[in-house]
Motif scaffolding. Structure first.
Motif, short mmCIF file in Angstrom:
data_model
loop_
_atom_site.label_atom_id
_atom_site.label_comp_id
_atom_site.label_asym_id
_atom_site.label_seq_id
_atom_site.Cartn_x
_atom_site.Cartn_y
_atom_site.Cartn_z
N ARG A 87 0.83 -1.18 0.00
CA ARG A 87 0.00 0.00 0.00
C ARG A 87 0.86 1.23 0.00
NH1 ARG A 87 -2.90 -1.80 5.09
NH2 ARG A 87 -1.47 -3.51 4.81
N TYR B 179 9.57 4.68 -0.89
CA TYR B 179 8.19 5.12 -0.92
C TYR B 179 8.20 6.53 -1.49
CZ TYR B 179 7.05 1.06 1.88
OH TYR B 179 6.88 -0.21 2.32
N ALA C 269 12.97 3.93 2.46
CA ALA C 269 12.91 3.12 3.68
C ALA C 269 14.16 2.28 3.83
CB ALA C 269 11.66 2.25 3.67
N PRO D 79 16.56 3.03 15.28
CA PRO D 79 15.50 3.88 15.83
C PRO D 79 14.21 3.74 15.01
CG PRO D 79 17.09 5.21 14.63
CD PRO D 79 17.63 3.82 14.67
N ASN D 80 13.15 4.30 15.49
CA ASN D 80 11.88 4.28 14.76
C ASN D 80 12.07 4.80 13.35
OD1 ASN D 80 10.23 5.29 17.74
ND2 ASN D 80 10.25 3.27 16.86
N GLY D 81 11.52 4.07 12.40
CA GLY D 81 11.60 4.51 11.02
C GLY D 81 12.91 4.19 10.33
N ALA D 82 13.76 3.40 10.98
CA ALA D 82 15.06 3.08 10.40
C ALA D 82 14.95 2.14 9.20
CB ALA D 82 15.96 2.45 11.46
N GLY D 83 13.86 1.38 9.15
CA GLY D 83 13.69 0.44 8.04
C GLY D 83 13.67 -1.02 8.47
N LYS D 84 13.56 -1.28 9.75
CA LYS D 84 13.59 -2.66 10.24
C LYS D 84 12.41 -3.47 9.71
CE LYS D 84 13.36 -1.26 14.55
NZ LYS D 84 13.30 0.20 14.38
N THR D 85 11.22 -2.94 9.88
CA THR D 85 10.04 -3.66 9.43
C THR D 85 10.06 -3.86 7.92
OG1 THR D 85 8.74 -2.84 11.29
CG2 THR D 85 7.52 -3.63 9.40
N THR D 86 10.53 -2.83 7.22
CA THR D 86 10.62 -2.94 5.77
C THR D 86 11.54 -4.09 5.39
OG1 THR D 86 10.34 -0.55 5.68
CG2 THR D 86 11.09 -1.64 3.67
N GLN E 174 5.24 -6.84 13.48
CA GLN E 174 5.34 -5.87 14.57
C GLN E 174 4.02 -5.74 15.33
OE1 GLN E 174 7.04 -2.19 13.32
NE2 GLN E 174 6.94 -1.28 15.34
N GLU F 65 10.11 -7.04 16.56
CA GLU F 65 9.84 -6.57 17.93
C GLU F 65 8.99 -7.56 18.72
OE1 GLU F 65 8.97 -2.50 18.39
OE2 GLU F 65 10.17 -1.90 16.67
N GLN G 157 13.63 -3.10 20.14
CA GLN G 157 13.94 -1.80 20.70
C GLN G 157 14.60 -2.00 22.06
OE1 GLN G 157 13.23 1.12 19.34
NE2 GLN G 157 11.85 0.56 17.67
N1 LIG Z 1 3.60 1.98 3.18
C1 LIG Z 1 4.44 3.00 3.38
N2 LIG Z 1 4.29 4.15 2.71
C2 LIG Z 1 5.15 5.18 2.88
N3 LIG Z 1 6.18 5.15 3.72
C3 LIG Z 1 6.40 4.03 4.41
C4 LIG Z 1 5.54 2.90 4.29
N4 LIG Z 1 6.00 1.93 5.10
C5 LIG Z 1 7.08 2.43 5.71
N5 LIG Z 1 7.34 3.69 5.31
C6 LIG Z 1 8.45 4.53 5.74
O1 LIG Z 1 9.64 3.80 5.63
C7 LIG Z 1 10.50 4.09 6.71
C8 LIG Z 1 10.90 2.80 7.39
O2 LIG Z 1 9.77 2.22 8.00
P1 LIG Z 1 9.85 0.89 8.87
O3 LIG Z 1 8.45 0.53 9.22
O4 LIG Z 1 10.64 -0.12 8.13
O5 LIG Z 1 10.64 1.38 10.14
P2 LIG Z 1 11.00 0.58 11.47
O6 LIG Z 1 12.47 0.57 11.57
O7 LIG Z 1 10.31 -0.72 11.49
O8 LIG Z 1 10.42 1.54 12.59
P3 LIG Z 1 9.72 1.19 14.01
O9 LIG Z 1 10.82 1.00 14.99
O10 LIG Z 1 8.95 2.43 14.31
O11 LIG Z 1 8.86 0.00 13.81
C9 LIG Z 1 9.75 5.04 7.62
O12 LIG Z 1 10.23 6.34 7.37
C10 LIG Z 1 8.33 4.92 7.19
O13 LIG Z 1 7.67 6.14 7.32
#
Ligand SMILES: Nc1ncnc2c1ncn2[C@@H]1O[C@H](COP(=O)(O)OP(=O)(O)OP(=O)(O)O)[C@@H](O)[C@H]1O
Ligand SMILES: [Mg+2]
Lengths: 271, 336
Positions: free
Chosen positions: A271, B14, B19, B38-45, B84, B161, B193
């Protein structure tokens, strides 16, 4: 196990999950059922006197005419559920879980559309009972009647694939509900479901003649023996051959929407 | 030793953010890799790409010998994922959720049921097992979701996480479960985290920020990299936290971190034990009762903060105080 068997098995597992939900949240059914009942009563008693299905016919004739239309409308509304259910699963991340499993790509959609046949079956049954109470009757054989119900459910199944696609495209339950109304109201109202086609202005009449909701309604009306006596013979081919024409639509819808829905499912998380 | 996870040059963009900006990861069989950031680092991606939920814009990844792009189905047979956010069906019972997952891994009816009961036991959900998940607490859902990842005893596990939302007891239990899995030969990629968690579980740690690696090594290697010793003090009374901070400020060579809940203060120092003694005397003179004290090497928390320092600095600036940062972190932890 062959691939097809696996796919069907996976679909059945997902369908079972949805059926459990029907059992656990019966409240949903209440609303599914109330709206068609309301429609029967509104149309039968509010508009019933004003709409002439055949010259000089008494209101009972309209009620009989009406039920097939409402049945068609009900199964089309029922398809909204498929879309809403998928959108809900997307929002809750359940689709992501499914997508990480080695299950058939079609299973979530096959399971969802199949279990929604149950919703549709139940609402059609309740509708039919309400119809019987307001004076509707089946005037044909058991076989023809069964064929009528079968066609309704088959069309419902095909149409739920359309909504499945929409549900994956707009993964928000609220948007789905609004979007469906925009599609469903025109196609159900610009048809012969509630009024005889002759009453519509010319361009709308042509649309209505080729509208599959009309052919479905016409087919069901014929199969139940509910064509009002003295009603004019249809002039358009789809309404002269409503069963065939409806089946053609069912096939077209499936051929288009099954593959594109499955494709949309594969990329659902992007998405 | 073969590599169970091997990714190179992963890029995911994105609209507005990148990401992942060229991430490489290698996890040999039987190894636990901690992915920190940290948050938004790209782990989930990264986890989503490796578990076939997301296609990368660039780069390759092999998981358990299969290409995530070319043969995602083969990958899915060999992985277990717990995302997550718990993805469990509210209307099904815990047992039904796990049974369904077993069926979808094609374990067969009997095996799926057995495994479901077994996992409910492992995750301490036996009692709640036949209640709809709707009635579960957040931590129970989390545990059920984790159980879901283990249904097929997959050789490769992705846990995003895993201990967020778990109470300390469940967290320690989870660590034990994870250790058992690894003993049996599972390969694990874990994001977290909780740096203590990475310290406890991970053989190898990759710290990422803004979608690429900023540090890589074992917990010890990373700590050495940060260097520096610190005084850790726990005061007996929460009222003493601020005066203690004032005292420690005189000895600190950097920012003092404060954890108000545990009444703990951490001050980086130079000079070792004599400095500690002096600081203690000073604290005593001010009537501050010290509950616990120590001279410690850096923890992974320090590593994390020093490596992703720019984030910390930004937050410190915007909060207008140097001691705010740890508090912020705490709040986040609670709200998550
Ligand atoms: N579907 C999406 N559309 C736009 N941007 C996205 C999308 N998914 C993730 N992002 C962006 O990609 C970056 C990495 O997101 P990701 O979820 O991988 O971070 P994270 O390391 O898992 O963070 P957290 O610790 O908060 O879970 C973030 O800046 C997020 O805003
Ligand atoms: Mg994340």
């Amino acid at each position: 196990m062959s691939q097809l068997m696996t796919a069907l098995g996976d679909g059945a597992v997902v369908a079972k999950r949805n059926v459990i939900k029907i059992k656990r949240v019966p409240e949903i059914l209440v609303f599914v059922l109330l709206s068609p009942i309301m429609f029967v009563l509104l149309f039968a008693f509010v508009f019933g006197g004003a709409i002439d299905v055949a010259t000089g016919a008494p209101p009972e004739v309209y009620r009989e005419f009406l039920i097939a239309g409402i049945l068609a409308q009900t199964v089309i509304f029922g398809a909204t559920f498929t879309g809403a259910g998928l959108a809900d699963d997307m929002q809750k991340g359940i689709i992501d879980r499914f997508r990480s499993l080695p299950m058939a790509r079609s299973a979530v959609l096959v399971g969802r559309t199949s279990s929604d046949v149950i919703y549709n079956g139940i609402s059609v049954a309740i509708m039919a009972l309400t119809g019987l109470l307001v004076g509707w009757a089946i005037r044909t054989s058991f076989l023809e009647a069964a064929l009528g119900f079968g066609l309704l459910l088959l069309f419902a199944y095909a149409f739920s694939w359309v909504m499945a696609y929409v549900g994956l495209l707009v993964p928000s339950v609220e948007v789905i509900n609004n979007a469906s109304f925009m599609v469903i109201f025109p196609i159900t109202f610009v048809s012969n479901a509630f009024v005889p086609l002759e009453t519509l202005p010319a361009p709308l009449q042509t649309f209505a003649e080729w509208n599959p909701v009309s052919s479905l309604t016409q087919a069901v009306r014929e199969l139940f023996g509910n064509i009002p006596p003295g009603a004019p013979e249809p002039t358009a081919w789809p309404l002269q051959n409503p069963i065939v024409y409806t089946l053609i639509w069912i096939i077209i819808i499936m051929v288009i929407f099954v593959p594109i829905s499955i494709r949309q499912y594969r990329r659902a998380a992007r998405r | 030793m073969t590599n169970m996870i091997e990714a190179s040059g992963l890029v995911k963009r994105y609209k507005e953010v990148t990401a992942l900006a060229g991430l490489d990861l290698v996890v040999p069989e039987g190894v636990v890799l901690g992915l920190l950031g940290p948050n938004g680092a790209g782990k989930t991606t990264a986890v989503s790409i490796l578990s076939t939920l997301l296609e990368p814009d660039e780069g390759q990844a092999m998981v358990a010998g299969a290409d995530v792009r070319k043969d995602p189905k083969a990958v899915r047979r060999l992985i277990g994922l717990s995302g997550q956010y718990a993805a469990v069906d509210e209307h099904l019972t815990g047992f039904e959720n796990l049974d369904m997952i077993g069926r979808l891994y094609h374990l067969g009816k009997t095996k799926s049921r057995e495994r479901a009961r077994e996992l409910l036991e492992v995750f301490d959900l036996t009692e709640a097992g036949d209640r709809p998940v709707k009635t579960y607490s957040g931590g129970m859902r989390r545990r059920l979701d984790l159980a879901g990842a283990l249904v097929a005893k997959p050789p490769v596990l992705f846990l995003d996480e895993p201990s967020s939302g778990l109470d300390p007891r469940s967290r320690v239990d989870l660590w034990d479960t994870i250790r058992d899995l690894v003993k049996e030969g599972a390969t694990l990629l874990l994001t977290t985290q909780y740096l203590e968690e990475a310290d406890q579980l991970a053989d190898d740690i990759v710290v990422i920020d803004h979608g690429h690696e900023i540090a890589h090594g074992t917990a010890d290697e990373l700590k050495t990299q940060v260097g520096g010793e610190r005084i850790e003090v726990t005061v007996a009374d929460v009222m003493h936290v601020t005066p203690a901070e004032e005292v420690l400020a005189a000895f600190a060579v950097g920012d003092i971190r404060i954890d108000h809940h545990s009444r703990g203060l951490t001050a980086p120092i130079a000079g070792g034990a004599p400095v500690l003694t002096q600081a203690l005397r000073e604290l005593d003179a001010r009537g501050i009762v010290v509950q616990d004290v120590g001279l410690r090497r850096p923890t992974l928390d320090d590593v994390f903060l020093s490596l992703t320092g720019h984030v910390a600095e930004e937050e410190v600036e915007s909060n207008g105080g140097r001691s705010k940062k740890p508090k912020e972190e705490e709040l986040e932890e609670v709200s998550r």
